[in-house]
Design a protein around this motif. Structure first.
Motif, PDB file in Angstrom:
ATOM      1  N   TRP A 184      35.380  85.048  52.027  1.00 48.93           N
ATOM      2  CA  TRP A 184      36.279  85.921  52.784  1.00 48.93           C
ATOM      3  C   TRP A 184      36.821  86.981  51.830  1.00 48.93           C
ATOM      4  CZ3 TRP A 184      37.140  85.933  57.974  1.00 48.93           C
ATOM      5  CH2 TRP A 184      36.750  84.807  58.698  1.00 48.93           C
ATOM      6  N   PHE A 185      36.839  88.199  52.331  1.00 44.62           N
ATOM      7  CA  PHE A 185      37.474  89.318  51.650  1.00 44.62           C
ATOM      8  C   PHE A 185      38.510  89.904  52.607  1.00 44.62           C
ATOM      9  CE2 PHE A 185      34.796  90.270  47.883  1.00 44.62           C
ATOM     10  CZ  PHE A 185      33.752  89.378  48.103  1.00 44.62           C
ATOM     11  N   ARG A 186      39.399  90.725  52.075  1.00 42.43           N
ATOM     12  CA  ARG A 186      40.339  91.428  52.932  1.00 42.43           C
ATOM     13  C   ARG A 186      40.598  92.826  52.382  1.00 42.43           C
ATOM     14  NH1 ARG A 186      46.118  88.255  51.809  1.00 42.43           N
ATOM     15  NH2 ARG A 186      46.373  88.906  49.622  1.00 42.43           N
ATOM     16  N   GLN A 187      40.946  93.717  53.297  1.00 46.71           N
ATOM     17  CA  GLN A 187      41.284  95.078  52.904  1.00 46.71           C
ATOM     18  C   GLN A 187      42.612  95.455  53.536  1.00 46.71           C
ATOM     19  OE1 GLN A 187      38.304  98.094  53.605  1.00 46.71           O
ATOM     20  NE2 GLN A 187      39.238  99.401  52.050  1.00 46.71           N
ATOM     21  N   PRO A 188      43.673  95.448  52.759  1.00 48.05           N
ATOM     22  CA  PRO A 188      44.973  95.872  53.276  1.00 48.05           C
ATOM     23  C   PRO A 188      44.943  97.365  53.585  1.00 48.05           C
ATOM     24  CG  PRO A 188      45.202  94.585  51.262  1.00 48.05           C
ATOM     25  CD  PRO A 188      43.763  94.952  51.387  1.00 48.05           C
ATOM     26  N   PRO A 189      45.815  97.854  54.426  1.00 44.64           N
ATOM     27  CA  PRO A 189      45.813  99.270  54.774  1.00 44.64           C
ATOM     28  C   PRO A 189      46.023 100.144  53.541  1.00 44.64           C
ATOM     29  CG  PRO A 189      47.754  98.141  55.645  1.00 44.64           C
ATOM     30  CD  PRO A 189      46.844  97.097  55.164  1.00 44.64           C
ATOM     31  N   ASP A 239      41.992  98.865  48.409  1.00 45.45           N
ATOM     32  CA  ASP A 239      40.590  98.487  48.257  1.00 45.45           C
ATOM     33  C   ASP A 239      40.330  97.089  48.803  1.00 45.45           C
ATOM     34  OD1 ASP A 239      40.304 100.066  44.982  1.00 45.45           O
ATOM     35  OD2 ASP A 239      39.947 100.872  47.005  1.00 45.45           O
ATOM     36  N   LEU A 240      39.060  96.831  49.039  1.00 51.86           N
ATOM     37  CA  LEU A 240      38.627  95.498  49.449  1.00 51.86           C
ATOM     38  C   LEU A 240      38.901  94.515  48.315  1.00 51.86           C
ATOM     39  CD1 LEU A 240      36.970  94.174  51.861  1.00 51.86           C
ATOM     40  CD2 LEU A 240      34.987  94.368  50.328  1.00 51.86           C
ATOM     41  N   GLU A 241      39.410  93.339  48.659  1.00 53.23           N
ATOM     42  CA  GLU A 241      39.698  92.341  47.633  1.00 53.23           C
ATOM     43  C   GLU A 241      39.178  90.972  48.042  1.00 53.23           C
ATOM     44  OE1 GLU A 241      43.995  92.791  47.475  1.00 53.23           O
ATOM     45  OE2 GLU A 241      44.277  91.018  48.727  1.00 53.23           O
ATOM     46  N   PHE A 242      38.730  90.243  47.055  1.00 52.48           N
ATOM     47  CA  PHE A 242      38.231  88.888  47.262  1.00 52.48           C
ATOM     48  C   PHE A 242      39.376  87.958  47.629  1.00 52.48           C
ATOM     49  CE2 PHE A 242      35.752  85.149  46.626  1.00 52.48           C
ATOM     50  CZ  PHE A 242      36.581  84.237  45.973  1.00 52.48           C
ATOM     51  N   LEU A 260      52.258  82.913  56.509  1.00 56.50           N
ATOM     52  CA  LEU A 260      51.835  84.313  56.440  1.00 56.50           C
ATOM     53  C   LEU A 260      52.977  85.211  56.005  1.00 56.50           C
ATOM     54  CD1 LEU A 260      49.563  84.192  59.514  1.00 56.50           C
ATOM     55  CD2 LEU A 260      48.914  85.397  57.418  1.00 56.50           C
ATOM     56  N   LYS A 261      52.616  86.228  55.213  1.00 49.40           N
ATOM     57  CA  LYS A 261      53.561  87.207  54.697  1.00 49.40           C
ATOM     58  C   LYS A 261      53.124  88.594  55.135  1.00 49.40           C
ATOM     59  CE  LYS A 261      54.077  84.430  50.471  1.00 49.40           C
ATOM     60  NZ  LYS A 261      53.970  84.449  48.987  1.00 49.40           N
ATOM     61  N   PRO A 262      54.040  89.537  55.204  1.00 53.79           N
ATOM     62  CA  PRO A 262      53.645  90.908  55.568  1.00 53.79           C
ATOM     63  C   PRO A 262      52.543  91.460  54.668  1.00 53.79           C
ATOM     64  CG  PRO A 262      56.018  90.693  55.703  1.00 53.79           C
ATOM     65  CD  PRO A 262      55.503  89.403  55.109  1.00 53.79           C
ATOM     66  N   GLU A 263      52.530  91.075  53.407  1.00 54.42           N
ATOM     67  CA  GLU A 263      51.493  91.571  52.491  1.00 54.42           C
ATOM     68  C   GLU A 263      50.118  90.972  52.765  1.00 54.42           C
ATOM     69  OE1 GLU A 263      54.463  90.282  51.653  1.00 54.42           O
ATOM     70  OE2 GLU A 263      54.328  89.053  49.832  1.00 54.42           O
ATOM     71  N   ASP A 264      50.031  90.012  53.680  1.00 52.59           N
ATOM     72  CA  ASP A 264      48.735  89.487  54.103  1.00 52.59           C
ATOM     73  C   ASP A 264      48.093  90.368  55.177  1.00 52.59           C
ATOM     74  OD1 ASP A 264      50.109  86.175  53.931  1.00 52.59           O
ATOM     75  OD2 ASP A 264      48.833  87.177  52.450  1.00 52.59           O
ATOM     76  N   THR A 265      48.821  91.354  55.643  1.00 49.65           N
ATOM     77  CA  THR A 265      48.274  92.279  56.640  1.00 49.65           C
ATOM     78  C   THR A 265      47.032  92.976  56.079  1.00 49.65           C
ATOM     79  OG1 THR A 265      50.397  92.662  57.714  1.00 49.65           O
ATOM     80  CG2 THR A 265      48.724  94.381  57.947  1.00 49.65           C
ATOM     81  N   ALA A 266      45.918  92.838  56.791  1.00 46.74           N
ATOM     82  CA  ALA A 266      44.650  93.375  56.302  1.00 46.74           C
ATOM     83  C   ALA A 266      43.566  93.142  57.352  1.00 46.74           C
ATOM     84  CB  ALA A 266      44.242  92.699  54.996  1.00 46.74           C
ATOM     85  N   VAL A 267      42.441  93.790  57.137  1.00 46.53           N
ATOM     86  CA  VAL A 267      41.230  93.444  57.868  1.00 46.53           C
ATOM     87  C   VAL A 267      40.511  92.382  57.040  1.00 46.53           C
ATOM     88  CG1 VAL A 267      39.010  94.219  58.741  1.00 46.53           C
ATOM     89  CG2 VAL A 267      41.011  95.709  58.932  1.00 46.53           C
ATOM     90  N   TYR A 268      40.241  91.250  57.644  1.00 49.45           N
ATOM     91  CA  TYR A 268      39.588  90.129  56.961  1.00 49.45           C
ATOM     92  C   TYR A 268      38.121  90.086  57.368  1.00 49.45           C
ATOM     93  CZ  TYR A 268      44.085  88.391  55.350  1.00 49.45           C
ATOM     94  OH  TYR A 268      45.295  88.254  54.716  1.00 49.45           O
ATOM     95  N   SER A 269      37.261  90.053  56.363  1.00 42.77           N
ATOM     96  CA  SER A 269      35.818  90.035  56.608  1.00 42.77           C
ATOM     97  C   SER A 269      35.174  88.853  55.907  1.00 42.77           C
ATOM     98  CB  SER A 269      35.170  91.323  56.093  1.00 42.77           C
ATOM     99  OG  SER A 269      35.698  92.461  56.737  1.00 42.77           O
ATOM    100  N   CYS A 270      34.158  88.295  56.545  1.00 41.78           N
ATOM    101  CA  CYS A 270      33.405  87.232  55.881  1.00 41.78           C
ATOM    102  C   CYS A 270      32.076  87.804  55.387  1.00 41.78           C
ATOM    103  CB  CYS A 270      33.169  86.051  56.811  1.00 41.78           C
ATOM    104  SG  CYS A 270      32.153  86.393  58.250  1.00 41.78           S
ATOM    105  N   ALA A 271      31.514  87.119  54.414  1.00 45.10           N
ATOM    106  CA  ALA A 271      30.286  87.587  53.795  1.00 45.10           C
ATOM    107  C   ALA A 271      29.458  86.404  53.314  1.00 45.10           C
ATOM    108  CB  ALA A 271      30.609  88.515  52.624  1.00 45.10           C
ATOM    109  N   ALA A 272      28.155  86.605  53.200  1.00 43.63           N
ATOM    110  CA  ALA A 272      27.238  85.549  52.787  1.00 43.63           C
ATOM    111  C   ALA A 272      26.489  85.946  51.523  1.00 43.63           C
ATOM    112  CB  ALA A 272      26.244  85.248  53.907  1.00 43.63           C
ATOM    113  N   ASP A 273      26.379  85.008  50.597  1.00 41.15           N
ATOM    114  CA  ASP A 273      25.629  85.205  49.352  1.00 41.15           C
ATOM    115  C   ASP A 273      24.367  84.361  49.437  1.00 41.15           C
ATOM    116  OD1 ASP A 273      26.274  84.394  45.820  1.00 41.15           O
ATOM    117  OD2 ASP A 273      24.577  85.352  46.828  1.00 41.15           O
TER     118      ASP A 273
END
Length: 128
Positions: A36-41, A44-47, A86-99
């Motif tokens: 799972w990665f996330r990108q806060p508004p 950058d995208l973060e692991f 959950l905290k306000p700083e968790d606000t983000a788009v959450y994406s999953c990815a496969a390796d």
């Protein structure tokens, strides 16, 4: 065609819990490491977290340790992310990815370019 589809996001209150799901289709992801990665508004995208194919190895970003739990159900081709307190700083788009290149010697990865397949993401908004 391999696809990942996230669900479970939404508008929640500070302190709530949420479980995100990532369902796969068109490809057997049971042999892949998943993350799972996330990108806060405006950022950058973060692991966030990763899990090995069998679920025995886990990796978390320091910022989420203790609150986030990644898990998977290979029979359902689904990966989950449980987020507690959950905290306000968790606000983000959450994406999953496969390796698809994972093997034990390679280990779990935190880099976005280590992952081959991505979902479209699910929005999580935490109000204070």
């Amino acid at each position: 065609q391999a696809q990942l589809a996230e669900s479970g996001g939404g508008l929640v209150q500070t302190g709530d819990s949420l479980r995100l799901s990532c369902a796969s289709s068109g490809h057997t992801f049971s042999g892949d490491a998943m993350a799972w990665f996330r990108q806060p508004p405006g950022k950058d995208l973060e692991f966030v977290a990763a899990i090995s194919p069998g679920g025995g190895r886990l990796l978390y970003a320091d910022s989420v340790k203790g609150r986030f739990t990644i898990s998977r159900d290979n029979a359902k081709n689904t990966v989950y992310l449980l987020i507690n307190t959950l905290k306000p700083e968790d606000t983000a788009v959450y994406s999953c990815a496969a390796d698809g290149r994972y093997y034990d010697g390679r280990g779990l990865r935190k880099g976005r370019y280590d992952y081959d397949y991505w979902g479209q993401g699910t929005q999580v908004t935490v109000s204070s």
